[in-house]
Design an enzyme around this catalytic site. Structure first.
Site, PDB file in Angstrom:
ATOM      1  N   TYR A  28      31.496  -2.785   4.931  1.00 18.05           N
ATOM      2  CA  TYR A  28      32.841  -2.583   4.368  1.00 18.05           C
ATOM      3  C   TYR A  28      32.787  -2.392   2.860  1.00 18.05           C
ATOM      4  O   TYR A  28      33.569  -2.985   2.124  1.00 18.05           O
ATOM      5  CB  TYR A  28      33.757  -3.769   4.727  1.00 18.05           C
ATOM      6  CG  TYR A  28      33.699  -4.127   6.194  1.00 18.05           C
ATOM      7  CD1 TYR A  28      34.247  -3.268   7.147  1.00 18.05           C
ATOM      8  CD2 TYR A  28      33.076  -5.298   6.623  1.00 18.05           C
ATOM      9  CE1 TYR A  28      34.171  -3.583   8.500  1.00 18.05           C
ATOM     10  CE2 TYR A  28      33.003  -5.608   7.978  1.00 18.05           C
ATOM     11  CZ  TYR A  28      33.558  -4.744   8.912  1.00 18.05           C
ATOM     12  OH  TYR A  28      33.474  -5.060  10.237  1.00 18.05           O
ATOM     13  N   TYR A 156      40.703  -8.397  16.245  1.00 17.24           N
ATOM     14  CA  TYR A 156      39.496  -7.691  15.788  1.00 17.24           C
ATOM     15  C   TYR A 156      38.535  -7.623  16.963  1.00 17.24           C
ATOM     16  O   TYR A 156      38.216  -8.654  17.566  1.00 17.24           O
ATOM     17  CB  TYR A 156      38.837  -8.401  14.595  1.00 17.24           C
ATOM     18  CG  TYR A 156      37.566  -7.694  14.199  1.00 17.24           C
ATOM     19  CD1 TYR A 156      37.618  -6.513  13.454  1.00 17.24           C
ATOM     20  CD2 TYR A 156      36.321  -8.157  14.619  1.00 17.24           C
ATOM     21  CE1 TYR A 156      36.460  -5.818  13.137  1.00 17.24           C
ATOM     22  CE2 TYR A 156      35.160  -7.466  14.302  1.00 17.24           C
ATOM     23  CZ  TYR A 156      35.233  -6.301  13.557  1.00 17.24           C
ATOM     24  OH  TYR A 156      34.085  -5.608  13.260  1.00 17.24           O
ATOM     25  N   ASP A 257      37.798 -11.245  24.833  1.00 20.27           N
ATOM     26  CA  ASP A 257      36.738 -11.034  23.854  1.00 20.27           C
ATOM     27  C   ASP A 257      36.441 -12.392  23.215  1.00 20.27           C
ATOM     28  O   ASP A 257      37.202 -12.862  22.372  1.00 20.27           O
ATOM     29  CB  ASP A 257      37.205 -10.005  22.818  1.00 20.27           C
ATOM     30  CG  ASP A 257      36.173  -9.762  21.726  1.00 20.27           C
ATOM     31  OD1 ASP A 257      35.197 -10.537  21.631  1.00 20.27           O
ATOM     32  OD2 ASP A 257      36.354  -8.800  20.951  1.00 20.27           O
ATOM     33  N   LYS A 286      27.625 -12.587  18.961  1.00 18.97           N
ATOM     34  CA  LYS A 286      27.496 -13.477  17.813  1.00 18.97           C
ATOM     35  C   LYS A 286      26.594 -14.697  18.061  1.00 18.97           C
ATOM     36  O   LYS A 286      25.392 -14.580  17.914  1.00 18.97           O
ATOM     37  CB  LYS A 286      28.886 -13.864  17.311  1.00 18.97           C
ATOM     38  CG  LYS A 286      29.570 -12.664  16.617  1.00 18.97           C
ATOM     39  CD  LYS A 286      30.680 -13.056  15.683  1.00 18.97           C
ATOM     40  CE  LYS A 286      31.032 -11.929  14.732  1.00 18.97           C
ATOM     41  NZ  LYS A 286      32.166 -11.095  15.149  1.00 18.97           N
TER      42      LYS A 286
HETATM   43  C1  LIG Z   1      32.299  -9.686  15.478  1.00 20.16           C
HETATM   44  C2  LIG Z   1      33.210  -9.363  16.605  1.00 20.16           C
HETATM   45  C3  LIG Z   1      33.060  -8.182  17.351  1.00 20.16           C
HETATM   46  C4  LIG Z   1      32.015  -7.146  17.020  1.00 20.16           C
HETATM   47  O1  LIG Z   1      30.719  -7.619  17.132  1.00 20.16           O
HETATM   48  P1  LIG Z   1      29.512  -6.872  16.362  1.00 20.16           P
HETATM   49  O2  LIG Z   1      28.294  -7.564  16.850  1.00 20.16           O
HETATM   50  O3  LIG Z   1      29.779  -7.057  14.903  1.00 20.16           O
HETATM   51  O4  LIG Z   1      29.585  -5.439  16.768  1.00 20.16           O
HETATM   52  C5  LIG Z   1      33.917  -7.984  18.413  1.00 20.16           C
HETATM   53  N1  LIG Z   1      34.871  -8.886  18.727  1.00 20.16           N
HETATM   54  C6  LIG Z   1      35.040 -10.032  18.047  1.00 20.16           C
HETATM   55  C7  LIG Z   1      36.096 -11.002  18.464  1.00 20.16           C
HETATM   56  C8  LIG Z   1      34.227 -10.303  16.946  1.00 20.16           C
HETATM   57  O5  LIG Z   1      34.407 -11.431  16.241  1.00 20.16           O
END
Ligand SMILES: *Cc1c(COP(=O)(O)O)cnc(C)c1O
Length: 439
Positions: A28, A156, A257, A286
């Site tokens: 970013y 996000y 997610d 993550k």
């Molecule tokens: C970080 C994140 C993503 C994307 O993961 P990357 O490994 O950075 O591509 C998707 N959804 C959520 C909720 C996130 O925190």
């Protein structure tokens, strides 16, 4: 062709920073970045050591990931052990123990309806795969109109294009990509507060939207209970329950997610457990590898897998080159093993108490603070205006703490191994950042 000078002595941070500014693009950021990054020489436990010798307490877990801290002996051993067998092998037509054992483990610890695991290399790709699963599930039964997504504002889900399309349309990057990003259906985000009673009016509004778009919706996708990088918004798990009910009523899949919230961060192993909801599809990433390597997973039900596998096409059309990388799956298995063997619930609760004690006073004593909120091992201070990121980061670093504020937020999600003293010092770092951000 002029040969470029590429040799950088590792003991010269300034030369490294000059080369970084010449060639390396940071997240970013413009090229070169507006402010120079800090050079990290090494990390151990909860400490980052900068190239100039300064030691920082890590308040970020490297973006939610390093839950056990850095250079954990068990995780190091998992990687070096696997390295002695193979670093990588393709996954088409081949399989291996670390991937199979990890899949079994993930199926065992996630909601029990989730039975199948698709590995990929990053969270964004796990979201792409989830959307593909949802769309393919409807096409498999001949329904090509169900291809859009409904989500809540303030979310996000990653930076690839389909993931971007369900990020918050204002705070995300939609304005930079009009006519390129797919148009999705947005509901308002649920009212703030984990413990704030469920507002039936919100549920009724979302029901109207789902009903109106049911024929074209493949799935509803949300981050359950905690929206992360979209604004660190916490909401009542009852809204996850309500979304599950709406999805069932109008024949839409539910994708959760948990890339940020998974593996204990909110006080439950998965945030959806606060609601007792089983999604059709679940995204993980993550903290999956304890912050060691890039790995993500998309889990789904037998129903979704069966529909895709027996319908038109007969296969899920995705296959990353580094799918189920043995080093990554080995360390992920070890990380989950460590987590399950630890009293992580106690640690997360202990950190929660420490963050509440340390951050709550900021709401009283600082006119720039709009809100302070804590849930599990997540502490958030929201300011009344945008943070001067460089100044806030510098103030935290001067206080011996690594933080990475964004927008109007100074926030922390410490590794679970942080001591009470670490947490208190992180809170002091947040206070210093907040002070600097508002001046
Ligand atoms: C970080 C994140 C993503 C994307 O993961 P990357 O490994 O950075 O591509 C998707 N959804 C959520 C909720 C996130 O925190």
């Amino acid at each position: 062709m002029r040969r470029q000078d590429v040799a950088v002595p590792s003991d010269d941070p300034d030369a490294l920073l000059r080369a970084d500014a010449r060639h390396v693009w940071h997240p970013y950021a413009p090229m070169p970045a507006a402010t120079a990054p800090y050079v990290v020489a090494s990390a151990r436990g909860t400490r980052l050591t900068l190239a100039d010798g300064r030691e920082l307490i890590d308040g970020m877990s490297s973006w939610w990931a390093a839950i056990h801290g850095y250079r954990h002996p068990a995780l190091d051993a998992a990687i070096t052990g696997q390295l002695g067998r193979m670093a990588h092998v393709m996954f088409g037509g081949l399989t291996h123990e670390p991937a199979v054992r990890l899949a079994e483990r993930l199926v065992a610890i996630t909601p029990k309806n989730l039975q199948h695991v698709f590995f990929s290399d990053s969270g964004s790709v796990a979201v792409e795969v989830a959307v593909k699963m949802a769309v393919q599930r409807w096409r498999a039964v001949g329904d090509t109109s169900k291809s859009r997504l409904l989500t809540i504002r303030g979310g996000y889900h990653g930076d690839t294009f389909m993931a971007m399309s369900v990020c918050d349309p204002v705070g995300g990057m939609h304005s930079l990509f009009t006519n390129v990003v797919t148009q999705q259906v947005f509901a308002d985000r649920p009212p703030a507060g984990f413990g704030t009673p469920v507002d039936d009016a919100w549920v009724a509004d979302v029901e109207l939207l789902v009903k109106q778009h049911a024929d074209e919706l493949a799935a509803v996708i949300v981050e359950p209970v905690v929206q992360g990088a979209g604004g660190m918004h916490f909401y009542n798990p009852g809204y996850v329950t309500a979304l599950r009910e709406l999805c069932d009523r109008y024949d839409v899949l539910l994708v959760l997610d948990e890339i940020a919230t998974g593996f204990g961060r909110t006080g439950a192993m998965f945030a959806t457990e606060h609601a007792g909801v089983e999604p059709d599809i679940l995204c993980l990433g993550k903290a999956l590898t304890g912050g060691y390597l890039s790995l993500a997973a998309t889990l789904c039900t037998r129903e979704v897998a069966d529909a895709i596998s027996t319908g038109d096409g007969g296969a899920l059309m995705h296959g990353p080159t580094f799918m189920a990388n043995p080093l990554a799956t080995a360390v992920a298995g070890a990380s989950i093993g460590l987590l399950l063997a630890s009293d992580w619930q106690h640690d997360v609760r202990r950190i929660e108490v420490g963050l509440r004690d340390g951050l709550a006073p900021l709401a009283q004593h600082n006119a720039n603070v709009a809100d302070v909120r804590v849930l599990g091992a997540i502490g958030v201070v929201q300011l009344t205006r945008e943070v001067d990121i460089a100044a806030a980061t510098q103030a935290a670093v001067d206080a011996g703490v690594w933080l990475r504020p964004f927008r109007d937020l100074v926030y922390t999600m410490p590794p679970y191994v942080s001591t009470d003293d670490d947490v208190a010092r992180i809170c002091a770092g947040v206070a210093a950042a907040v002070e600097a951000a508002g001046t």
